[in-house]
Write an enzyme that holds these catalytic residues in place. Sequence first.
Site, PDB file in Angstrom:
ATOM      1  N   GLY A  45       9.058  -8.684 -17.628  1.00  0.00           N
ATOM      2  CA  GLY A  45       7.636  -8.337 -17.512  1.00  0.00           C
ATOM      3  C   GLY A  45       7.133  -7.673 -18.793  1.00  0.00           C
ATOM      4  O   GLY A  45       6.006  -7.904 -19.227  1.00  0.00           O
ATOM      5  N   GLY A  91       1.793  -4.045  -8.457  1.00  0.00           N
ATOM      6  CA  GLY A  91       2.968  -3.214  -8.224  1.00  0.00           C
ATOM      7  C   GLY A  91       2.593  -1.752  -8.227  1.00  0.00           C
ATOM      8  O   GLY A  91       1.439  -1.391  -7.968  1.00  0.00           O
ATOM      9  N   GLU A 115      -3.387  -4.367 -10.088  1.00  0.00           N
ATOM     10  CA  GLU A 115      -3.492  -4.156  -8.631  1.00  0.00           C
ATOM     11  C   GLU A 115      -2.344  -3.243  -8.242  1.00  0.00           C
ATOM     12  O   GLU A 115      -1.215  -3.693  -8.047  1.00  0.00           O
ATOM     13  CB  GLU A 115      -3.355  -5.488  -7.883  1.00  0.00           C
ATOM     14  CG  GLU A 115      -4.445  -6.497  -8.176  1.00  0.00           C
ATOM     15  CD  GLU A 115      -5.750  -6.171  -7.480  1.00  0.00           C
ATOM     16  OE1 GLU A 115      -5.844  -5.143  -6.778  1.00  0.00           O
ATOM     17  OE2 GLU A 115      -6.696  -6.955  -7.647  1.00  0.00           O
ATOM     18  N   LEU A 116      -2.639  -1.943  -8.114  1.00  0.00           N
ATOM     19  CA  LEU A 116      -1.532  -0.980  -7.991  1.00  0.00           C
ATOM     20  C   LEU A 116      -1.550  -0.254  -6.648  1.00  0.00           C
ATOM     21  O   LEU A 116      -2.190  -0.710  -5.697  1.00  0.00           O
ATOM     22  CB  LEU A 116      -1.616  -0.014  -9.181  1.00  0.00           C
ATOM     23  CG  LEU A 116      -1.802  -0.725 -10.538  1.00  0.00           C
ATOM     24  CD1 LEU A 116      -2.017   0.265 -11.656  1.00  0.00           C
ATOM     25  CD2 LEU A 116      -0.638  -1.651 -10.842  1.00  0.00           C
ATOM     26  N   CYS A 140       0.194  -2.461   0.295  1.00  0.00           N
ATOM     27  CA  CYS A 140      -0.591  -1.583  -0.587  1.00  0.00           C
ATOM     28  C   CYS A 140      -1.746  -0.981   0.203  1.00  0.00           C
ATOM     29  O   CYS A 140      -2.225   0.099  -0.121  1.00  0.00           O
ATOM     30  CB  CYS A 140      -1.091  -2.359  -1.788  1.00  0.00           C
ATOM     31  SG  CYS A 140      -1.909  -3.887  -1.357  1.00  0.00           S
TER      32      CYS A 140
HETATM   33  P1  NAD Z   1       7.164  -2.253  -8.839  1.00  0.00           P
HETATM   34  O1  NAD Z   1       6.130  -1.590  -9.667  1.00  0.00           O
HETATM   35  O2  NAD Z   1       8.502  -1.647  -8.755  1.00  0.00           O
HETATM   36  O3  NAD Z   1       7.398  -3.755  -9.384  1.00  0.00           O
HETATM   37  C1  NAD Z   1       6.377  -4.714  -9.405  1.00  0.00           C
HETATM   38  C2  NAD Z   1       6.658  -5.746 -10.474  1.00  0.00           C
HETATM   39  O4  NAD Z   1       6.496  -5.159 -11.755  1.00  0.00           O
HETATM   40  C3  NAD Z   1       8.070  -6.315 -10.450  1.00  0.00           C
HETATM   41  O5  NAD Z   1       7.994  -7.697 -10.711  1.00  0.00           O
HETATM   42  C4  NAD Z   1       8.757  -5.574 -11.583  1.00  0.00           C
HETATM   43  O6  NAD Z   1       9.826  -6.278 -12.155  1.00  0.00           O
HETATM   44  C5  NAD Z   1       7.626  -5.419 -12.577  1.00  0.00           C
HETATM   45  N1  NAD Z   1       7.738  -4.281 -13.507  1.00  0.00           N
HETATM   46  C6  NAD Z   1       8.192  -3.036 -13.236  1.00  0.00           C
HETATM   47  N2  NAD Z   1       8.055  -2.248 -14.322  1.00  0.00           N
HETATM   48  C7  NAD Z   1       7.508  -3.013 -15.306  1.00  0.00           C
HETATM   49  C8  NAD Z   1       7.118  -2.773 -16.650  1.00  0.00           C
HETATM   50  N3  NAD Z   1       7.288  -1.578 -17.216  1.00  0.00           N
HETATM   51  N4  NAD Z   1       6.557  -3.792 -17.356  1.00  0.00           N
HETATM   52  C9  NAD Z   1       6.369  -5.002 -16.792  1.00  0.00           C
HETATM   53  N5  NAD Z   1       6.732  -5.291 -15.516  1.00  0.00           N
HETATM   54  C10 NAD Z   1       7.295  -4.307 -14.784  1.00  0.00           C
HETATM   55  O7  NAD Z   1       6.510  -2.439  -7.384  1.00  0.00           O
HETATM   56  P2  NAD Z   1       7.181  -2.963  -6.026  1.00  0.00           P
HETATM   57  O8  NAD Z   1       8.118  -1.922  -5.500  1.00  0.00           O
HETATM   58  O9  NAD Z   1       7.684  -4.355  -6.185  1.00  0.00           O
HETATM   59  O10 NAD Z   1       5.883  -3.057  -5.069  1.00  0.00           O
HETATM   60  C11 NAD Z   1       5.344  -1.979  -4.392  1.00  0.00           C
HETATM   61  C12 NAD Z   1       4.123  -1.433  -5.102  1.00  0.00           C
HETATM   62  O11 NAD Z   1       3.158  -2.457  -5.326  1.00  0.00           O
HETATM   63  C13 NAD Z   1       3.381  -0.413  -4.256  1.00  0.00           C
HETATM   64  O12 NAD Z   1       2.979   0.654  -5.087  1.00  0.00           O
HETATM   65  C14 NAD Z   1       2.168  -1.169  -3.732  1.00  0.00           C
HETATM   66  O13 NAD Z   1       1.083  -0.360  -3.378  1.00  0.00           O
HETATM   67  C15 NAD Z   1       1.870  -2.050  -4.887  1.00  0.00           C
HETATM   68  N6  NAD Z   1       1.067  -3.206  -4.492  1.00  0.00           N
HETATM   69  C16 NAD Z   1      -0.269  -3.230  -4.807  1.00  0.00           C
HETATM   70  C17 NAD Z   1      -1.063  -4.292  -4.401  1.00  0.00           C
HETATM   71  C18 NAD Z   1      -2.525  -4.316  -4.721  1.00  0.00           C
HETATM   72  O14 NAD Z   1      -3.109  -5.383  -4.634  1.00  0.00           O
HETATM   73  N7  NAD Z   1      -3.154  -3.231  -5.094  1.00  0.00           N
HETATM   74  C19 NAD Z   1      -0.493  -5.355  -3.685  1.00  0.00           C
HETATM   75  C20 NAD Z   1       0.864  -5.318  -3.396  1.00  0.00           C
HETATM   76  C21 NAD Z   1       1.637  -4.236  -3.802  1.00  0.00           C
END
Ligand code: NAD
Length: 507
Positions: free
Chosen positions: A222, A238, A260-261, A294
Amino acid sequence: MDFLVNLGIKPINEGVSTGKNWIPGSSEKIESFSPVDGKLIGAVTTADATSYRKVVNTAQAAFIEWRKWPAPKRGEVVRQIGEALRAKKDDLGKLVSYEMGKSLQEGYGEVQEMIDICDFAVGLSRQLHGLTMHSERPGHRMYEQWHPLGLVGIISAFNFPVAVWSWNTMLAWICGNVCIWKPSEKTPLCSIACQNIVNEVFEKNQVPEGVSSIINGGRNVGEWMSNDPAVPLVSATGSTRMGKAVGAAVGARLGRALLELGGNNAIIISKDADLNIAITGALFGAVGTAGQRCTTTRRLIIHESIYDTVKEKLVNAYKQLKIGNPLDSANHVGPLIDKDAVKQYLQSIEACKAQGGNFIIEGGVLEGTGYESGCYVKPCVAEAENHYPIVQHETFAPILYLLKYANIEEAISLQNGVPQGLSSSIMTLNLREAEQFLSAAGSDCGIANVNIGTSGAEIGGAFGGEKETGGGRESGSDAWKNYMRRQTNTINYSTQLPLAQGIKFDL
Ligand code: NAD
């Protein structure tokens, strides 16, 4: 497990692909274990620097061709993907449920969202409208048009392993872009299934190799995309931690980031609420997908006059919850994604207690037959206060905090008093309260609902949130504009060259 075979998933899969070409990546593999029963489902290889560059180069070449296809023709390809998803809904829904752990109904629901966004994108492919303006100069015409942007990088989270990719991809494709998907390392097999479905449709329609690519791997993959100037838009879903890193990397090269966090969503339950609706909405919002949405309801802000009644009704409702294998439709709550998530759930419960929280429904990890994966936990409810650090923080698990309020202004201020700003809702039959909640002085979230809970959005609206949720908007409404570049055009059909603002430049 027929669905694995039907979706073309093997015990070991190449995890990097530009379409029908699957590219050998690094020797490192991701093994995907099901949180349902703890069993190994399969493994995927991951991208290394060489395979990553190959994917980007192929995508760049594909873009040169794909951007010339008329948008409705691109829409026709997306229509066929929608048809293919209808045919595979059962298999893909089962895979989502088994690999991620959400209930089978929610797995099917996620695939239905993919189908819906395909339908939406097909119609949109004939409606990528620009504006026309009246020029201040005689004999001039001025208008605005939307062009494709280029490579769209998609980083997705585990909890919506297929829908979020489709929200981005289907719009990006009809807009003339090519997509590179970095799926969550916790749900890699879902990406293989999607790529297989797309490949079949693309081959039939002779879509150039590289319009749909996947690059499996960890956060380093990523990061390559976030730092790569060849990728003008990175759409990342994420945690807020991840969004801050991606936003900074993309911002440093003046690229575009769609973030989208995390959320920290609340329902206000007014003394004028229909309590049947309020309790059902709160319950589904808090325990659906085991609290791993989320938009999960994390806080209930309850009017002091009905606080005890709501508490009692909640305790009764929670007692009826069945926790177990999500593929069995008798169960309401499935497992958390992995043991790390279980650890965070337990730590949050301890933190809440240490900060003064009082659990009226206790949590805990389930053990014994059916719970061998070690990922099944009890949804729990605590009386708490908004200022507790743990209440201010998103724990991705079924922990619900109860807060009390005296007047609507206080309720709105509690609702807004967290760093996140995704989804919010008020349960009330009082028009004045409802309108106040929706007004400029009301909820500060991207989503604000009345008499509906915080979770479960329709694809037709723009989806996303404010503050630490990142400010991005995906899916419906005019979210497609994120995936295009805007160009303003002025055409002079007169015999003069009048300058704007009446400037004279006589030679
Ligand atoms: P996460 O942040 O651990 O990972 C998400 C993605 O980001 C993964 O593919 C991961 O490999 C990648 N990633 C992590 N660090 C990175 C970096 N520094 N640079 C680039 N890519 C990186 O999240 P998760 O545990 O998979 O999902 C849960 C989180 O996602 C919760 O906080 C939830 O609220 C959020 N979420 C938000 C939405 C929204 O639409 N707002 C929807 C779904 C999930």
